[in-house]
Design a protein around this motif. Sequence first.
Motif, PDB file in Angstrom:
ATOM      1  N   SER A 125       0.838  -1.187   0.000  1.00  0.00           N
ATOM      2  CA  SER A 125       0.000   0.000   0.000  1.00  0.00           C
ATOM      3  C   SER A 125       0.877   1.241   0.000  1.00  0.00           C
ATOM      4  O   SER A 125       2.059   1.197   0.331  1.00  0.00           O
ATOM      5  CB  SER A 125      -0.933   0.018   1.216  1.00  0.00           C
ATOM      6  OG  SER A 125      -0.177   0.076   2.412  1.00  0.00           O
TER       7      SER A 125
ATOM      8  N   SER B  51      -2.693  -1.879  -3.091  1.00  0.00           N
ATOM      9  CA  SER B  51      -2.558  -2.200  -4.510  1.00  0.00           C
ATOM     10  C   SER B  51      -3.417  -3.386  -4.914  1.00  0.00           C
ATOM     11  O   SER B  51      -3.889  -3.462  -6.050  1.00  0.00           O
ATOM     12  CB  SER B  51      -1.086  -2.486  -4.843  1.00  0.00           C
ATOM     13  OG  SER B  51      -0.586  -3.554  -4.037  1.00  0.00           O
ATOM     14  N   ASP B  52      -3.640  -4.346  -3.983  1.00  0.00           N
ATOM     15  CA  ASP B  52      -4.379  -5.568  -4.320  1.00  0.00           C
ATOM     16  C   ASP B  52      -5.670  -5.745  -3.527  1.00  0.00           C
ATOM     17  O   ASP B  52      -6.432  -6.660  -3.810  1.00  0.00           O
ATOM     18  CB  ASP B  52      -3.496  -6.801  -4.076  1.00  0.00           C
ATOM     19  CG  ASP B  52      -2.221  -6.767  -4.892  1.00  0.00           C
ATOM     20  OD1 ASP B  52      -2.295  -6.361  -6.074  1.00  0.00           O
ATOM     21  OD2 ASP B  52      -1.157  -7.123  -4.351  1.00  0.00           O
TER      22      ASP B  52
ATOM     23  N   ASP C 154      -8.474  -3.356  -2.664  1.00  0.00           N
ATOM     24  CA  ASP C 154      -9.150  -2.060  -2.707  1.00  0.00           C
ATOM     25  C   ASP C 154     -10.228  -1.927  -1.637  1.00  0.00           C
ATOM     26  O   ASP C 154     -10.537  -0.808  -1.193  1.00  0.00           O
ATOM     27  CB  ASP C 154      -9.769  -1.820  -4.087  1.00  0.00           C
ATOM     28  CG  ASP C 154      -8.713  -1.718  -5.185  1.00  0.00           C
ATOM     29  OD1 ASP C 154      -7.537  -1.509  -4.831  1.00  0.00           O
ATOM     30  OD2 ASP C 154      -9.061  -1.841  -6.373  1.00  0.00           O
TER      31      ASP C 154
END
Length: 294
Positions: free
Chosen positions: A48, A79-80, A82
């Motif tokens: 993040s 990033s993965d 949300d």
Amino acid sequence: MLLVLFSTVAEATESPHQWQGSASLGLENDSTVIIDELDTVVDEDSASNTVRLGVDYQYNPDDKNEWQFSGNYIVKNFSDSDDFDSALQIYSAAYSHEFERVTLGVRAQVIDSELNHEPFLKLQQLSPYVSFFIGKQWFVNFAIGFNDKRIETDSSRSAQGMQLNVDSYRFIQGINHYLLFSYKSGSENAEDPLFNQLFNQVRIGWVKKIRLFERVNKLRVNWRYLRRNYNDEIHPDIDGFRVDSRRQWEFEWELELNSSFLLGANYRLNEQDSNLGIARYDQHISSVSLEYRF
């Protein structure tokens, strides 16, 4: 609490008005993504980025009275994952009066957070406190906190509570080298008695500033132990009362690049044991950040 400590040991300045702002960018990696307030644990590694903005104002009309106000805004984007993106606003105000041997004060704080761009948590805290020095090296602070927590996504977990905080600092070389010992004990009464809890926390810390290669380095080590007992209602998933215990190690290094820029690195290990399976986890968090102060 750190604001209280800093103002107590800081040297007096000519102007009664003091301002300070900060902005930082950070990168973080979480081995496990956790939302503690919802007992949500995702056992996946995720990176993040974090943006932090802050402003502090201090007003000293004389050498006995002090007002402090601060505001912070923190945004964290994964990033993965949300669904766990968050935005946090923290506002606080404090007043203190210094008597001959003790300082009396009160501090109020409001926290408003979003999760996945939707309202998530609102927290209001009020804490009267008394602080004093024992000799020249021991600083002690006693505070009673009153909390009102509202979980927007699950009102059954919304709660009111109170807690006792005892913080002590053993100065070895002023604020450049000291030890920290603290104890916290309290309770929360939730909308659903299943989430009523009693908690106790112990914290031990060490902070030291050293000068290397013409630069000031700050080292910090913290250890915490937190135990929470949910004794008002039997949890249906375990047919018993829920008990959590968490151990946390934290290591932090800060490097003053110059009078305005600060480089930092942090590592935290959270180990939580619980007789409720979904609340049992190990979490490793590592981060780096660059901060600008003005």
